[in-house]
Design a protein around this motif. Structure first.
Motif, PDB file in Angstrom:
ATOM      1  N   TYR A 126      -0.958  17.432   2.251  1.00 44.82           N
ATOM      2  CA  TYR A 126      -0.668  17.287   3.675  1.00 44.82           C
ATOM      3  C   TYR A 126       0.051  15.957   3.908  1.00 44.82           C
ATOM      4  O   TYR A 126      -0.170  14.970   3.188  1.00 44.82           O
ATOM      5  CB  TYR A 126      -1.953  17.326   4.502  1.00 44.82           C
ATOM      6  CG  TYR A 126      -2.505  18.723   4.666  1.00 44.82           C
ATOM      7  CD1 TYR A 126      -2.345  19.426   5.858  1.00 44.82           C
ATOM      8  CD2 TYR A 126      -3.171  19.357   3.620  1.00 44.82           C
ATOM      9  CE1 TYR A 126      -2.840  20.719   6.006  1.00 44.82           C
ATOM     10  CE2 TYR A 126      -3.662  20.647   3.754  1.00 44.82           C
ATOM     11  CZ  TYR A 126      -3.491  21.318   4.950  1.00 44.82           C
ATOM     12  OH  TYR A 126      -3.973  22.598   5.088  1.00 44.82           O
ATOM     13  N   GLY A 127       0.892  15.937   4.923  1.00 49.72           N
ATOM     14  CA  GLY A 127       1.612  14.707   5.211  1.00 49.72           C
ATOM     15  C   GLY A 127       2.142  14.677   6.625  1.00 49.72           C
ATOM     16  O   GLY A 127       2.157  15.687   7.338  1.00 49.72           O
ATOM     17  N   LYS A 128       2.592  13.498   7.030  1.00 49.91           N
ATOM     18  CA  LYS A 128       3.167  13.315   8.358  1.00 49.91           C
ATOM     19  C   LYS A 128       3.988  12.038   8.362  1.00 49.91           C
ATOM     20  O   LYS A 128       3.858  11.186   7.472  1.00 49.91           O
ATOM     21  CB  LYS A 128       2.071  13.216   9.426  1.00 49.91           C
ATOM     22  CG  LYS A 128       1.217  11.955   9.305  1.00 49.91           C
ATOM     23  CD  LYS A 128       0.143  11.910  10.368  1.00 49.91           C
ATOM     24  CE  LYS A 128      -0.734  10.670  10.213  1.00 49.91           C
ATOM     25  NZ  LYS A 128      -0.044   9.424  10.544  1.00 49.91           N
TER      26      LYS A 128
ATOM     27  N   SER B  14       1.858   6.098   1.046  1.00 51.57           N
ATOM     28  CA  SER B  14       2.179   5.770   2.432  1.00 51.57           C
ATOM     29  C   SER B  14       3.287   4.730   2.395  1.00 51.57           C
ATOM     30  O   SER B  14       3.075   3.615   1.924  1.00 51.57           O
ATOM     31  CB  SER B  14       0.941   5.230   3.158  1.00 51.57           C
ATOM     32  OG  SER B  14       1.155   5.165   4.548  1.00 51.57           O
ATOM     33  N   ARG B  15       4.467   5.102   2.876  1.00 46.30           N
ATOM     34  CA  ARG B  15       5.596   4.177   2.821  1.00 46.30           C
ATOM     35  C   ARG B  15       6.597   4.475   3.922  1.00 46.30           C
ATOM     36  O   ARG B  15       6.610   5.570   4.485  1.00 46.30           O
ATOM     37  CB  ARG B  15       6.272   4.232   1.452  1.00 46.30           C
ATOM     38  CG  ARG B  15       6.859   5.542   1.047  1.00 46.30           C
ATOM     39  CD  ARG B  15       7.311   5.480  -0.410  1.00 46.30           C
ATOM     40  NE  ARG B  15       8.077   4.270  -0.681  1.00 46.30           N
ATOM     41  CZ  ARG B  15       8.419   3.870  -1.912  1.00 46.30           C
ATOM     42  NH1 ARG B  15       8.052   4.572  -2.962  1.00 46.30           N
ATOM     43  NH2 ARG B  15       9.135   2.782  -2.101  1.00 46.30           N
ATOM     44  N   THR B  16       7.430   3.490   4.227  1.00 44.14           N
ATOM     45  CA  THR B  16       8.407   3.662   5.292  1.00 44.14           C
ATOM     46  C   THR B  16       9.577   4.509   4.797  1.00 44.14           C
ATOM     47  O   THR B  16      10.039   4.353   3.666  1.00 44.14           O
ATOM     48  CB  THR B  16       8.919   2.303   5.792  1.00 44.14           C
ATOM     49  OG1 THR B  16       9.476   1.562   4.697  1.00 44.14           O
ATOM     50  CG2 THR B  16       7.790   1.496   6.411  1.00 44.14           C
ATOM     51  N   VAL B  17      10.042   5.398   5.665  1.00 42.09           N
ATOM     52  CA  VAL B  17      11.176   6.266   5.340  1.00 42.09           C
ATOM     53  C   VAL B  17      12.097   6.355   6.551  1.00 42.09           C
ATOM     54  O   VAL B  17      11.659   6.207   7.696  1.00 42.09           O
ATOM     55  CB  VAL B  17      10.726   7.686   4.929  1.00 42.09           C
ATOM     56  CG1 VAL B  17       9.916   7.655   3.649  1.00 42.09           C
ATOM     57  CG2 VAL B  17       9.936   8.356   6.049  1.00 42.09           C
ATOM     58  N   SER B  18      13.370   6.616   6.300  1.00 43.09           N
ATOM     59  CA  SER B  18      14.335   6.838   7.370  1.00 43.09           C
ATOM     60  C   SER B  18      14.705   8.315   7.410  1.00 43.09           C
ATOM     61  O   SER B  18      14.356   9.083   6.504  1.00 43.09           O
ATOM     62  CB  SER B  18      15.585   5.985   7.147  1.00 43.09           C
ATOM     63  OG  SER B  18      16.301   6.454   6.011  1.00 43.09           O
ATOM     64  N   GLU B  19      15.422   8.710   8.445  1.00 47.75           N
ATOM     65  CA  GLU B  19      15.843  10.103   8.580  1.00 47.75           C
ATOM     66  C   GLU B  19      16.749  10.533   7.428  1.00 47.75           C
ATOM     67  O   GLU B  19      16.799  11.704   7.071  1.00 47.75           O
ATOM     68  CB  GLU B  19      16.585  10.295   9.909  1.00 47.75           C
ATOM     69  CG  GLU B  19      15.714  10.174  11.150  1.00 47.75           C
ATOM     70  CD  GLU B  19      14.818  11.378  11.347  1.00 47.75           C
ATOM     71  OE1 GLU B  19      15.223  12.486  10.953  1.00 47.75           O
ATOM     72  OE2 GLU B  19      13.711  11.210  11.888  1.00 47.75           O
TER      73      GLU B  19
ATOM     74  N   ASP C 206      12.397  16.546   7.344  1.00 43.96           N
ATOM     75  CA  ASP C 206      11.705  17.836   7.457  1.00 43.96           C
ATOM     76  C   ASP C 206      10.219  17.669   7.763  1.00 43.96           C
ATOM     77  O   ASP C 206       9.544  18.643   8.115  1.00 43.96           O
ATOM     78  CB  ASP C 206      11.849  18.634   6.152  1.00 43.96           C
ATOM     79  CG  ASP C 206      13.212  19.299   6.027  1.00 43.96           C
ATOM     80  OD1 ASP C 206      14.040  19.116   6.941  1.00 43.96           O
ATOM     81  OD2 ASP C 206      13.445  19.980   5.012  1.00 43.96           O
ATOM     82  N   ILE C 207       9.703  16.463   7.597  1.00 44.16           N
ATOM     83  CA  ILE C 207       8.285  16.217   7.844  1.00 44.16           C
ATOM     84  C   ILE C 207       8.108  15.764   9.288  1.00 44.16           C
ATOM     85  O   ILE C 207       8.759  14.822   9.741  1.00 44.16           O
ATOM     86  CB  ILE C 207       7.728  15.168   6.864  1.00 44.16           C
ATOM     87  CG1 ILE C 207       7.891  15.678   5.428  1.00 44.16           C
ATOM     88  CG2 ILE C 207       6.264  14.871   7.160  1.00 44.16           C
ATOM     89  CD1 ILE C 207       7.464  14.688   4.376  1.00 44.16           C
ATOM     90  N   ARG C 208       7.217  16.428   9.993  1.00 47.96           N
ATOM     91  CA  ARG C 208       7.063  16.233  11.428  1.00 47.96           C
ATOM     92  C   ARG C 208       6.553  14.834  11.782  1.00 47.96           C
ATOM     93  O   ARG C 208       5.736  14.249  11.080  1.00 47.96           O
ATOM     94  CB  ARG C 208       6.088  17.282  11.967  1.00 47.96           C
ATOM     95  CG  ARG C 208       5.964  17.342  13.479  1.00 47.96           C
ATOM     96  CD  ARG C 208       4.936  18.368  13.877  1.00 47.96           C
ATOM     97  NE  ARG C 208       5.234  19.683  13.289  1.00 47.96           N
ATOM     98  CZ  ARG C 208       4.384  20.700  13.321  1.00 47.96           C
ATOM     99  NH1 ARG C 208       3.188  20.552  13.872  1.00 47.96           N
ATOM    100  NH2 ARG C 208       4.726  21.851  12.781  1.00 47.96           N
ATOM    101  N   ILE C 209       7.064  14.309  12.900  1.00 47.90           N
ATOM    102  CA  ILE C 209       6.550  13.060  13.469  1.00 47.90           C
ATOM    103  C   ILE C 209       5.265  13.386  14.225  1.00 47.90           C
ATOM    104  O   ILE C 209       5.244  14.269  15.089  1.00 47.90           O
ATOM    105  CB  ILE C 209       7.569  12.421  14.439  1.00 47.90           C
ATOM    106  CG1 ILE C 209       8.818  11.957  13.682  1.00 47.90           C
ATOM    107  CG2 ILE C 209       6.929  11.273  15.202  1.00 47.90           C
ATOM    108  CD1 ILE C 209       8.678  10.629  12.995  1.00 47.90           C
TER     109      ILE C 209
END
Length: 263
Positions: free
Chosen positions: A177-179, A209-214, A234-237
């Motif tokens: 699971y992720g978000k 857990s890490r920062t990602v951009s679009e 593709d992963i929901r905010i």
């Protein structure tokens, strides 16, 4: 078993700083890394670096120059944070050099920073804390550092990342699971606090857990060696306290082992 943990682009004129779970730093010129085809297994790192038995690579950081004004910030599983000038790593030795004094702890993350950025520490139990790296005084190599987060019970720090403008915080659990969560939901605090809820942990411990951009893509690898590549967009905010959505279906007994950001 082996997993993809990081992917980055580097030129042959750069260096790669390797940090290990034992708190050591090794470096290698990029042109000394053998070139292979896309599907090749590559060469074992023990043939390129002088590692001790059971010493494992925690982080690999491309570095253009050791003469810059930047810093290496490291985090340990017990919540300590160490900040050292990049210049301190310019003279390597066979067998590596001591980066941090662990004393029963282990190194889990290292990042190259500019000295005035915000950091986020995340734990396996679903907590996270954001603070300014200015709260971490620079120290010499081999120091124990300062408290970054106060852990509860048997919780451990599993990730640290630098807050990047325009990014969100990706969190993935072992059960697939992720978000993504807007970084504005993680208000800055003084280092050393207990942190705030990062994810509803009923879907398993946090593995990354890490920062990602679009624009980023993600490589997710399971314990059984299954890999998928998906766009971060593709992963929901979702909000901080939610449990996320299923981003990878796992077979019985399998679990997510690593998440690599491709940018």
């Amino acid at each position: 078993e082996d997993f993809v943990t990081d992917l980055f682009i580097a030129t042959t004129h750069e260096y790669i700083l390797f940090f290990t779970d034992m708190g050591k730093a090794h470096w290698l010129r990029v042109f000394d890394v053998p070139s292979f085809g896309r599907t090749a297994r590559g060469k074992s790192i023990v043939n390129l670096l002088s590692l001790e038995a059971d010493e494992k690579i925690t982080e690999a950081i491309p570095v253009k120059s050791f003469d810059s004004e930047g810093f290496i910030v490291m985090a340990t599983s017990l919540g300590q944070v160490v900040k050292t000038p990049i210049r301190a790593y310019s003279n390597p030795r066979k067998g590596g050099i001591k980066a941090v004094n662990l004393r029963g702890d282990s190194l889990v993350a290292a990042r190259l920073t500019g000295g005035d950025q915000d950091l986020i520490l995340a734990t396996a139990g679903g907590k996270a804390i954001r603070f300014s790296e200015a709260d971490v005084r620079p120290s010499n190599r081999g120091s124990m550092g300062v408290r970054g987060i106060t852990l509860e019970g048997e919780d451990k720090v599993i990730c640290m990342d630098v807050v990047r403008p325009g990014s969100s915080l990706l969190t993935v659990t072992r059960q697939g699971y992720g978000k993504r969560t807007e970084l504005s939901e993680y208000s800055p605090h003084r280092r050393g606090g207990k942190g705030m809820k990062n994810i509803d942990s009923r879907k398993g411990d946090v593995v990354a857990s890490r920062t990602v951009s679009e624009e980023d893509e993600l490589m997710i690898t399971t314990k059984d060696g299954v890999m998928i590549r998906i766009p971060a967009s593709d992963i929901r905010i979702q909000g901080r306290a939610t449990q996320g959505v299923r981003i990878m279906r796992l077979k019985a007994g399998d679990e997510v082992a690593a998440v690599a950001r491709i940018n």
